[in-house]
Design a protein around this motif. Structure first.
Motif, PDB file in Angstrom:
ATOM      1  N   LEU A 250      44.691  64.881  43.674  1.00  0.00           N
ATOM      2  CA  LEU A 250      45.840  65.633  43.160  1.00  0.00           C
ATOM      3  C   LEU A 250      46.393  66.652  44.146  1.00  0.00           C
ATOM      4  CD1 LEU A 250      44.536  66.381  39.540  1.00  0.00           C
ATOM      5  CD2 LEU A 250      46.028  64.522  40.275  1.00  0.00           C
ATOM      6  N   VAL A 251      45.522  67.321  44.881  1.00  0.00           N
ATOM      7  CA  VAL A 251      45.951  68.450  45.702  1.00  0.00           C
ATOM      8  C   VAL A 251      46.384  68.018  47.097  1.00  0.00           C
ATOM      9  CG1 VAL A 251      45.227  70.653  46.697  1.00  0.00           C
ATOM     10  CG2 VAL A 251      44.474  70.015  44.396  1.00  0.00           C
ATOM     11  N   LEU A 252      45.523  67.291  47.806  1.00  0.00           N
ATOM     12  CA  LEU A 252      45.816  66.961  49.207  1.00  0.00           C
ATOM     13  C   LEU A 252      47.082  66.124  49.384  1.00  0.00           C
ATOM     14  CD1 LEU A 252      42.243  66.397  50.667  1.00  0.00           C
ATOM     15  CD2 LEU A 252      43.765  68.347  50.957  1.00  0.00           C
ATOM     16  N   PRO A 253      47.364  65.128  48.534  1.00  0.00           N
ATOM     17  CA  PRO A 253      48.653  64.416  48.711  1.00  0.00           C
ATOM     18  C   PRO A 253      49.859  65.336  48.600  1.00  0.00           C
ATOM     19  CG  PRO A 253      47.186  63.141  47.307  1.00  0.00           C
ATOM     20  CD  PRO A 253      46.527  64.476  47.505  1.00  0.00           C
ATOM     21  N   ARG A 254      49.810  66.313  47.704  1.00  0.00           N
ATOM     22  CA  ARG A 254      50.918  67.257  47.559  1.00  0.00           C
ATOM     23  C   ARG A 254      51.026  68.171  48.783  1.00  0.00           C
ATOM     24  NH1 ARG A 254      49.363  66.021  42.332  1.00  0.00           N
ATOM     25  NH2 ARG A 254      51.037  66.036  40.765  1.00  0.00           N
ATOM     26  N   ILE A 255      49.890  68.607  49.295  1.00  0.00           N
ATOM     27  CA  ILE A 255      49.916  69.471  50.474  1.00  0.00           C
ATOM     28  C   ILE A 255      50.456  68.707  51.679  1.00  0.00           C
ATOM     29  CG2 ILE A 255      48.476  70.751  52.108  1.00  0.00           C
ATOM     30  CD1 ILE A 255      46.649  71.490  49.807  1.00  0.00           C
ATOM     31  N   ILE A 256      49.970  67.494  51.887  1.00  0.00           N
ATOM     32  CA  ILE A 256      50.419  66.698  53.036  1.00  0.00           C
ATOM     33  C   ILE A 256      51.920  66.441  52.957  1.00  0.00           C
ATOM     34  CG2 ILE A 256      50.233  64.434  54.150  1.00  0.00           C
ATOM     35  CD1 ILE A 256      47.265  64.430  53.292  1.00  0.00           C
ATOM     36  N   ALA A 257      52.399  66.049  51.777  1.00  0.00           N
ATOM     37  CA  ALA A 257      53.829  65.752  51.622  1.00  0.00           C
ATOM     38  C   ALA A 257      54.677  66.997  51.867  1.00  0.00           C
ATOM     39  CB  ALA A 257      54.089  65.203  50.220  1.00  0.00           C
ATOM     40  N   THR A 258      54.252  68.139  51.348  1.00  0.00           N
ATOM     41  CA  THR A 258      55.041  69.362  51.516  1.00  0.00           C
ATOM     42  C   THR A 258      55.033  69.826  52.969  1.00  0.00           C
ATOM     43  OG1 THR A 258      54.368  69.982  49.267  1.00  0.00           O
ATOM     44  CG2 THR A 258      55.432  71.664  50.589  1.00  0.00           C
ATOM     45  N   VAL A 259      53.878  69.741  53.636  1.00  0.00           N
ATOM     46  CA  VAL A 259      53.788  70.154  55.038  1.00  0.00           C
ATOM     47  C   VAL A 259      54.687  69.291  55.920  1.00  0.00           C
ATOM     48  CG1 VAL A 259      52.241  70.208  57.033  1.00  0.00           C
ATOM     49  CG2 VAL A 259      51.502  71.183  54.862  1.00  0.00           C
ATOM     50  N   ILE A 260      54.744  68.015  55.646  1.00  0.00           N
ATOM     51  CA  ILE A 260      55.575  67.120  56.464  1.00  0.00           C
ATOM     52  C   ILE A 260      57.058  67.304  56.168  1.00  0.00           C
ATOM     53  CG2 ILE A 260      56.128  64.684  56.902  1.00  0.00           C
ATOM     54  CD1 ILE A 260      53.179  64.043  56.492  1.00  0.00           C
ATOM     55  N   MET A 261      57.394  67.521  54.898  1.00  0.00           N
ATOM     56  CA  MET A 261      58.807  67.590  54.526  1.00  0.00           C
ATOM     57  C   MET A 261      59.443  68.941  54.837  1.00  0.00           C
ATOM     58  SD  MET A 261      59.582  64.646  53.589  1.00  0.00           S
ATOM     59  CE  MET A 261      61.262  65.098  53.220  1.00  0.00           C
ATOM     60  N   MET A 262      58.672  70.013  54.881  1.00  0.00           N
ATOM     61  CA  MET A 262      59.266  71.335  55.093  1.00  0.00           C
ATOM     62  C   MET A 262      60.010  71.465  56.423  1.00  0.00           C
ATOM     63  SD  MET A 262      59.543  73.764  52.930  1.00  0.00           S
ATOM     64  CE  MET A 262      59.766  75.079  54.129  1.00  0.00           C
ATOM     65  N   VAL A 310      57.832  75.959  63.763  1.00  0.00           N
ATOM     66  CA  VAL A 310      56.444  76.402  63.644  1.00  0.00           C
ATOM     67  C   VAL A 310      56.193  77.002  62.256  1.00  0.00           C
ATOM     68  CG1 VAL A 310      54.769  78.105  64.471  1.00  0.00           C
ATOM     69  CG2 VAL A 310      56.054  76.741  66.112  1.00  0.00           C
ATOM     70  N   LYS A 311      57.140  77.765  61.759  1.00  0.00           N
ATOM     71  CA  LYS A 311      56.956  78.411  60.464  1.00  0.00           C
ATOM     72  C   LYS A 311      57.021  77.425  59.304  1.00  0.00           C
ATOM     73  CE  LYS A 311      60.242  81.499  60.841  1.00  0.00           C
ATOM     74  NZ  LYS A 311      61.083  82.687  60.558  1.00  0.00           N
ATOM     75  N   ALA A 312      57.853  76.405  59.406  1.00  0.00           N
ATOM     76  CA  ALA A 312      58.105  75.523  58.268  1.00  0.00           C
ATOM     77  C   ALA A 312      56.845  74.865  57.717  1.00  0.00           C
ATOM     78  CB  ALA A 312      59.149  74.479  58.655  1.00  0.00           C
ATOM     79  N   PRO A 313      56.002  74.206  58.534  1.00  0.00           N
ATOM     80  CA  PRO A 313      54.810  73.574  57.938  1.00  0.00           C
ATOM     81  C   PRO A 313      53.827  74.578  57.345  1.00  0.00           C
ATOM     82  CG  PRO A 313      54.745  73.425  60.340  1.00  0.00           C
ATOM     83  CD  PRO A 313      56.104  73.910  59.975  1.00  0.00           C
ATOM     84  N   VAL A 314      53.748  75.776  57.927  1.00  0.00           N
ATOM     85  CA  VAL A 314      52.863  76.804  57.357  1.00  0.00           C
ATOM     86  C   VAL A 314      53.374  77.223  55.984  1.00  0.00           C
ATOM     87  CG1 VAL A 314      51.879  79.096  57.703  1.00  0.00           C
ATOM     88  CG2 VAL A 314      52.248  77.597  59.669  1.00  0.00           C
ATOM     89  N   PHE A 315      54.678  77.425  55.880  1.00  0.00           N
ATOM     90  CA  PHE A 315      55.262  77.748  54.575  1.00  0.00           C
ATOM     91  C   PHE A 315      55.007  76.630  53.576  1.00  0.00           C
ATOM     92  CE2 PHE A 315      58.788  80.664  56.495  1.00  0.00           C
ATOM     93  CZ  PHE A 315      57.818  81.589  56.801  1.00  0.00           C
ATOM     94  N   GLY A 316      55.154  75.391  54.021  1.00  0.00           N
ATOM     95  CA  GLY A 316      54.918  74.253  53.125  1.00  0.00           C
ATOM     96  C   GLY A 316      53.490  74.217  52.612  1.00  0.00           C
TER      97      GLY A 316
END
Length: 369
Positions: A250-262, A310-316
């Motif tokens: 549940l958690v890691l797929p959401r984190i991966i998707a958000t980090v890549i899309m941000m 640089v900031k975008a994936p950290v924010f994601g």
């Protein structure tokens, strides 16, 4: 049919009074019992319910309230009645208003409770990050457990479906930056510097920051609500039962998707904001699009692009972590879903702004200004 609820008063040898209830202490059979009990002014020391036929929640509340108001002892309750009255007592203890005291003590009490709650949440958040790191290491060692379908689905939810609202927001922000900048710079005859303001501000700060705030309100809240609902319906517990790790599923797929899309959403938002500012400059300041683009290329250093990316994936990562963390904290009832969803949005936006301030100082110190 059960007899209506009633009570009698009996003098005890110790000088007190016993209230002996009879009949059915149920809402349909109470009649005027509530008013009569409120009118009792005797020194009640005992409430006897050994002769009742039936008791429900309302009846248990009347018995508990009568005993509480008079400081009396409840006797004659069978096991079912004891459990019901105990539940009523527990709920009454929670709902009881705190005793009145000085305003200073009340403020200190509230402040202390807030500090303790914040410290506990911080520790739990750190522990949750540790669980995510452990889950990520497990996925690296066992790549076959990674749910690519779930990641692609979240790409669509976090990224593709957000293009419209983020694009509209960014376009309007670009126009606002251009308009406000032109108004202020016109006082110095430097309207041409509006282009500098648009280029640097959108690429370095507002493009990524406003995108992060929008994603936090849109996707972070959705993560908290989705996982929170699964906790309420015990789907998360069912996952553990069949051997599925909830963090991995549940958690890691959401984190991966958000980090890549941000980063992609941040770049998209910055470009759309520049287009909005360029349109305003063309229509109001008579700066042609070709000149605007050439000026943007001259005044916007590549380091501004690097800073945003640089900031975008950290924010994601922070947004996804906050949403999933609050979702995993849901327990009890459906009201918790709403509370934790709100907490997820507030927490994500707060952390994003704090990190943005940190990045601003850090990049200035290393010379990326």
């Amino acid at each position: 049919m059960a007899q209506p609820a009633d009570f009698t008063e009996e003098q005890l040898p110790d000088g007190g009074t016993a209230l002996r209830f009879s009949g059915a202490l149920a809402i349909a059979r109470l009649g005027d019992l509530d008013e009569r009990l409120r009118a009792v002014s005797a020194n009640v020391t005992q409430v006897d319910i050994s002769q009742i036929d039936h008791i429900d929640t309302i009846g248990a509340w009347l018995v508990h309230r009568t005993a509480r108001d008079h400081g009396a002892e409840i006797t004659g309750a069978d096991s079912d009645a004891q459990r019901l009255i105990a539940a009523i007592e527990g709920a009454d203890d929670v709902a009881t208003a705190p005793a009145k005291g000085s305003p200073a003590l009340f403020v200190l009490h509230e402040l202390g409770a807030a500090v303790i709650s914040t410290a506990r949440t911080f520790v739990e958040f750190i522990a949750f990050i540790g669980q995510c790191v452990k889950g990520a290491l497990n996925l690296i060692l066992h790549p076959g457990r990674l749910r690519f379908h779930a990641i692609v689905q979240h790409f669509d939810t976090v990224g593709v479906r957000a293009l419209g609202i983020i694009g509209l927001m960014s376009f309007l922000i670009g126009i606002v930056i251009a308009q406000q900048g032109a108004v202020q710079l016109r006082q110095f005859g430097a309207e041409v510097w509006t282009v500098n303001l648009i280029g640097r501000l959108t690429m370095r700060e507002l493009g990524v920051l406003m995108t992060a705030i929008m994603v936090a309100g849109r996707s972070g809240s959705a993560f908290a609500a989705q996982i929170g609902t699964m906790k309420i319906t015990e789907e998360v517990d069912a996952m553990r039962t069949i051997g599925v790790v909830p963090v991995e599923a549940l958690v890691l797929p959401r984190i991966i998707a958000t980090v890549i899309m941000m980063p992609l959403l941040g770049l998209y938002a910055s470009l759309v904001a520049i287009i909005g500012g360029g349109l305003f400059c063309w229509l109001t300041l008579d700066i042609p699009p070709a000149t605007f683009v050439q000026r943007i290329r001259e005044v916007t250093p590549l380091t501004d692009f690097y800073v945003g990316m640089v900031k975008a994936p950290v924010f994601g990562a922070i947004i996804a972590l906050a949403g999933c963390f609050q979702g995993m904290r849901v327990h009890g009832n459906s009201e918790e879903v709403g509370r934790k969803t709100t907490a997820a949005v507030v927490q994500a936006i707060f952390l994003v702004i704090v990190l943005d301030a940190f990045f601003a100082v850090f990049f200035t110190e290393i010379g990326w200004d």
